[in-house]
Design a protein around this motif. Structure first.
Motif, PDB file in Angstrom:
ATOM      1  N   GLY A   1     -51.635  -6.022  29.759  1.00  0.00           N
ATOM      2  CA  GLY A   1     -51.129  -6.663  28.558  1.00  0.00           C
ATOM      3  C   GLY A   1     -50.643  -5.685  27.505  1.00  0.00           C
ATOM      4  O   GLY A   1     -49.726  -5.998  26.737  1.00  0.00           O
ATOM      5  N   LEU A   2     -51.238  -4.497  27.471  1.00  0.00           N
ATOM      6  CA  LEU A   2     -50.848  -3.500  26.465  1.00  0.00           C
ATOM      7  C   LEU A   2     -49.734  -2.580  26.937  1.00  0.00           C
ATOM      8  O   LEU A   2     -49.269  -1.732  26.167  1.00  0.00           O
ATOM      9  N   SER A   3     -49.293  -2.740  28.176  1.00  0.00           N
ATOM     10  CA  SER A   3     -48.304  -1.818  28.756  1.00  0.00           C
ATOM     11  C   SER A   3     -46.881  -2.216  28.366  1.00  0.00           C
ATOM     12  O   SER A   3     -46.474  -3.368  28.566  1.00  0.00           O
ATOM     13  N   GLY A   4     -46.141  -1.262  27.855  1.00  0.00           N
ATOM     14  CA  GLY A   4     -44.731  -1.494  27.554  1.00  0.00           C
ATOM     15  C   GLY A   4     -43.808  -0.990  28.642  1.00  0.00           C
ATOM     16  O   GLY A   4     -42.620  -1.291  28.640  1.00  0.00           O
ATOM     17  N   ASN A   5     -44.367  -0.222  29.583  1.00  0.00           N
ATOM     18  CA  ASN A   5     -43.582   0.333  30.683  1.00  0.00           C
ATOM     19  C   ASN A   5     -43.848  -0.479  31.946  1.00  0.00           C
ATOM     20  O   ASN A   5     -45.008  -0.763  32.286  1.00  0.00           O
ATOM     21  N   LEU A   6     -42.783  -0.875  32.648  1.00  0.00           N
ATOM     22  CA  LEU A   6     -42.930  -1.732  33.816  1.00  0.00           C
ATOM     23  C   LEU A   6     -43.819  -1.106  34.879  1.00  0.00           C
ATOM     24  O   LEU A   6     -44.696  -1.773  35.448  1.00  0.00           O
ATOM     25  N   TRP A   7     -43.615   0.180  35.156  1.00  0.00           N
ATOM     26  CA  TRP A   7     -44.356   0.806  36.248  1.00  0.00           C
ATOM     27  C   TRP A   7     -45.830   0.997  35.905  1.00  0.00           C
ATOM     28  O   TRP A   7     -46.698   0.902  36.775  1.00  0.00           O
ATOM     29  N   VAL A   8     -46.117   1.235  34.632  1.00  0.00           N
ATOM     30  CA  VAL A   8     -47.518   1.283  34.201  1.00  0.00           C
ATOM     31  C   VAL A   8     -48.144  -0.100  34.329  1.00  0.00           C
ATOM     32  O   VAL A   8     -49.287  -0.248  34.787  1.00  0.00           O
ATOM     33  N   ALA A   9     -47.386  -1.128  33.950  1.00  0.00           N
ATOM     34  CA  ALA A   9     -47.881  -2.499  34.071  1.00  0.00           C
ATOM     35  C   ALA A   9     -48.175  -2.854  35.523  1.00  0.00           C
ATOM     36  O   ALA A   9     -49.209  -3.457  35.840  1.00  0.00           O
ATOM     37  N   VAL A  10     -47.261  -2.476  36.422  1.00  0.00           N
ATOM     38  CA  VAL A  10     -47.458  -2.743  37.853  1.00  0.00           C
ATOM     39  C   VAL A  10     -48.692  -2.006  38.364  1.00  0.00           C
ATOM     40  O   VAL A  10     -49.469  -2.540  39.166  1.00  0.00           O
ATOM     41  N   ALA A  11     -48.903  -0.773  37.894  1.00  0.00           N
ATOM     42  CA  ALA A  11     -50.068  -0.008  38.319  1.00  0.00           C
ATOM     43  C   ALA A  11     -51.365  -0.694  37.878  1.00  0.00           C
ATOM     44  O   ALA A  11     -52.341  -0.766  38.644  1.00  0.00           O
ATOM     45  N   PHE A  12     -51.383  -1.224  36.656  1.00  0.00           N
ATOM     46  CA  PHE A  12     -52.575  -1.931  36.186  1.00  0.00           C
ATOM     47  C   PHE A  12     -52.815  -3.210  37.000  1.00  0.00           C
ATOM     48  O   PHE A  12     -53.958  -3.534  37.344  1.00  0.00           O
ATOM     49  N   LEU A  13     -51.742  -3.942  37.305  1.00  0.00           N
ATOM     50  CA  LEU A  13     -51.896  -5.146  38.114  1.00  0.00           C
ATOM     51  C   LEU A  13     -52.398  -4.809  39.515  1.00  0.00           C
ATOM     52  O   LEU A  13     -53.226  -5.527  40.085  1.00  0.00           O
ATOM     53  N   ALA A  14     -51.879  -3.724  40.086  1.00  0.00           N
ATOM     54  CA  ALA A  14     -52.349  -3.312  41.409  1.00  0.00           C
ATOM     55  C   ALA A  14     -53.827  -2.933  41.366  1.00  0.00           C
ATOM     56  O   ALA A  14     -54.596  -3.275  42.277  1.00  0.00           O
ATOM     57  N   ALA A  15     -54.244  -2.234  40.290  1.00  0.00           N
ATOM     58  CA  ALA A  15     -55.664  -1.913  40.131  1.00  0.00           C
ATOM     59  C   ALA A  15     -56.483  -3.199  40.013  1.00  0.00           C
ATOM     60  O   ALA A  15     -57.587  -3.300  40.563  1.00  0.00           O
ATOM     61  N   GLY A  16     -55.936  -4.186  39.312  1.00  0.00           N
ATOM     62  CA  GLY A  16     -56.599  -5.475  39.240  1.00  0.00           C
ATOM     63  C   GLY A  16     -56.707  -6.132  40.609  1.00  0.00           C
ATOM     64  O   GLY A  16     -57.703  -6.785  40.917  1.00  0.00           O
ATOM     65  N   GLY A  17     -55.682  -5.944  41.453  1.00  0.00           N
ATOM     66  CA  GLY A  17     -55.728  -6.479  42.805  1.00  0.00           C
ATOM     67  C   GLY A  17     -56.850  -5.866  43.622  1.00  0.00           C
ATOM     68  O   GLY A  17     -57.513  -6.558  44.401  1.00  0.00           O
ATOM     69  N   VAL A  18     -57.068  -4.553  43.448  1.00  0.00           N
ATOM     70  CA  VAL A  18     -58.187  -3.896  44.136  1.00  0.00           C
ATOM     71  C   VAL A  18     -59.511  -4.508  43.672  1.00  0.00           C
ATOM     72  O   VAL A  18     -60.389  -4.835  44.488  1.00  0.00           O
ATOM     73  N   ALA A  19     -59.659  -4.659  42.354  1.00  0.00           N
ATOM     74  CA  ALA A  19     -60.892  -5.245  41.810  1.00  0.00           C
ATOM     75  C   ALA A  19     -61.081  -6.673  42.305  1.00  0.00           C
ATOM     76  O   ALA A  19     -62.203  -7.086  42.631  1.00  0.00           O
ATOM     77  N   ASP A  20     -59.991  -7.428  42.386  1.00  0.00           N
ATOM     78  CA  ASP A  20     -60.084  -8.806  42.861  1.00  0.00           C
ATOM     79  C   ASP A  20     -60.505  -8.840  44.322  1.00  0.00           C
ATOM     80  O   ASP A  20     -61.278  -9.720  44.733  1.00  0.00           O
ATOM     81  N   MET A  21     -60.011  -7.891  45.127  1.00  0.00           N
ATOM     82  CA  MET A  21     -60.435  -7.806  46.521  1.00  0.00           C
ATOM     83  C   MET A  21     -61.944  -7.581  46.623  1.00  0.00           C
ATOM     84  O   MET A  21     -62.644  -8.260  47.389  1.00  0.00           O
ATOM     85  N   VAL A  22     -62.457  -6.633  45.842  1.00  0.00           N
ATOM     86  CA  VAL A  22     -63.895  -6.356  45.859  1.00  0.00           C
ATOM     87  C   VAL A  22     -64.681  -7.598  45.454  1.00  0.00           C
ATOM     88  O   VAL A  22     -65.691  -7.960  46.080  1.00  0.00           O
ATOM     89  N   SER A  23     -64.222  -8.285  44.415  1.00  0.00           N
ATOM     90  CA  SER A  23     -64.896  -9.498  43.965  1.00  0.00           C
ATOM     91  C   SER A  23     -64.908 -10.560  45.062  1.00  0.00           C
ATOM     92  O   SER A  23     -65.941 -11.183  45.335  1.00  0.00           O
ATOM     93  N   MET A  24     -63.760 -10.784  45.711  1.00  0.00           N
ATOM     94  CA  MET A  24     -63.690 -11.795  46.768  1.00  0.00           C
ATOM     95  C   MET A  24     -64.621 -11.455  47.926  1.00  0.00           C
ATOM     96  O   MET A  24     -65.286 -12.336  48.490  1.00  0.00           O
TER      97      MET A  24
END
Length: 442
Positions: free
Chosen positions: A342-365
């Motif tokens: 949400g705080l990212s103004g750069n697309l690639w930084v935003a994508v990196a944060f979402l991908a990190a969230g995907g890793v966390a979501d995998m662990v949670s699942m």
């Protein structure tokens, strides 16, 4: 503290489902060393029955996404209206929720293998009917919505039985690894299926996507046919799968804090922290300089790509014994990643944060799924998986409404970051106030 319990399946194909010599535990395989500690834990694949169940998922994970792309495209081609596409989604959601709850109760009273056979055949037949109506040029939205409702009803009946069967096929210590294997395949399908559909539609046409899905499902039916019998244990056969049994499932959850908290963790993470409803606006406004089409595609792909990467390197966490702490940590990690996005103004930084969230979501699942299979008795596992299916499907849809409204009131980036912060605060508060989850281990 709730301790993991499991039951074994009587089959001559493998002795891996017995208590003695569980891989990765004393008396079983030695701990992985070196790079193998990081690589995906594939121990469950040595069990023939689980390998068949998992291999069928590989095919259908992609095939189901072909239909998932074809249905909304065909509806839009007929109506030229995105509203009708949304109505169709609702037409599929309602029967899926109803039949998932009922299907969980059914899965606890019948042979789960037989239930999987019937429901997979039903899904395959609806795919054939999708193909038939497309080839005939019927162009009827009501027919499409009825077929979608029927297919989602079969899916709702199928999924609890499929998920609950895993605990009868693999040892308790390998449940996280089995969940990681299954989740990785499904997330890969979310990425590969739509891409493949986009490539195939201009080449072979839309109707053939339905046919490919139907043909792929024949492999699933064959794989399920070769599973060992999975009849209910104890006195479950004396029950009927009705409203009383569904209500008993909810009372069972309410009476076991670790199960209740595992569901609450997913609801908190998804409802407050899934910002996909804001992706189109963010792609057009915040990241428009990179091209709204490219930005939108990257935003939608980032989370499942992160989940797949998490699955490929799941060896680093799938052997953990503190399942409750893994859930808490991964949900907090998901919330922090959403704040960063949400705080990212750069697309690639935003994508990196979402991908990190995907890793966390995998662990949670992985660990929420393991808790549901290990902390519940076999006679309740179907109903637990039915509720799980509803939560997984319903949470992101509630999030779409919440984030869409918050984005209009407070702005997209504030809505995203605020939602992620709420995930962290609520999850930490739940873990502090109710210690059952953080103390749970196997």
């Amino acid at each position: 503290m709730y301790r993991a319990t499991r039951t074994s399946v009587d089959t001559s194909e493998s002795s891996s489902t017995t208590d003695a010599g569980t891989p990765g535990t004393p008396g079983g395989d030695p701990p992985a060393r070196g790079w193998r500690r990081w690589a995906m834990d594939t121990r469950p694949l040595r069990i023939p029955a689980y390998r068949r169940l998992w291999s069928s998922t590989i095919v259908t994970a992609v095939g189901s996404q072909l239909t998932a792309v074809a249905v909304p495209k065909q509806i839009y081609d007929i109506t030229q209206s995105s509203a009708w596409v949304g109505y169709a989604s609702l037409a599929g959601l309602v029967p899926m929720v109803v039949f998932a709850l009922w299907g969980g109760a059914v899965a606890d009273t019948v042979d789960r293998r037989k239930l999987l056979l019937v429901t997979n055949i039903g899904i395959a037949v609806t795919s054939l009917l999708f193909w038939a109506q497309a080839v005939s040029g019927l162009d009827s939205v009501p027919v499409l919505m009825v077929l979608l409702a029927a297919q989602q009803a079969f899916f709702g009946l199928n999924q609890p039985a499929r998920s609950a069967s895993v605990a009868r096929l693999v040892p308790a210590g390998e449940l996280p690894a089995a969940n990681a294997l299954g989740t990785t395949v499904m997330q890969t399908g979310l990425v590969a299926g739509p891409l493949l559909a986009g490539v195939l539609i201009p080449v072979i046409g839309l109707p053939e996507l339905y046919l490919i899905d139907a043909v792929a499902l024949t492999f699933t039916v064959w794989a399920v046919f070769r599973l060992p019998a999975l009849p209910p244990l104890g006195e479950a056969t004396a029950r009927r799968a009705g409203v009383r049994e569904i209500a008993a499932g909810f009372r069972y959850i309410a009476g076991r804090k670790v199960l209740l908290l595992s569901f609450l963790a997913d609801i908190v993470a998804m409802v407050f922290g899934m910002p996909r409803a804001l992706f189109p606006q963010l792609a057009a406004q915040t990241y428009g300089a990179w091209g709204p089409g490219l930005a939108l595609g990257l935003l939608f792909a980032a989370i499942p790509v992160g989940s797949v990467l998490g699955g490929l390197f799941s060896g680093v966490f799938s052997r953990a014994r503190r399942h409750g702490l893994m859930v808490i940590g991964s949900v907090v990690g998901w919330g922090l990643a959403v704040v960063g996005f949400g705080l990212s103004g750069n697309l690639w930084v935003a994508v990196a944060f979402l991908a990190a969230g995907g890793v966390a979501d995998m662990v949670s699942m992985v660990f929420r799924g393991a808790i549901l299979l290990s902390a519940a008795t076999d006679e309740m596992r179907g109903r637990m998986q039915g509720v799980f299916t509803v939560v997984v499907a319903g949470g992101p849809r509630l999030a779409d409404v919440l984030h869409g409204t918050a984005g209009s009131l407070f702005g997209t980036r504030a809505a995203v970051a605020g939602g992620g912060a709420l995930v962290v605060v609520i999850m930490v508060a739940l873990a502090a106030a109710m210690p059952a989850l953080r103390r749970y281990r196997i």
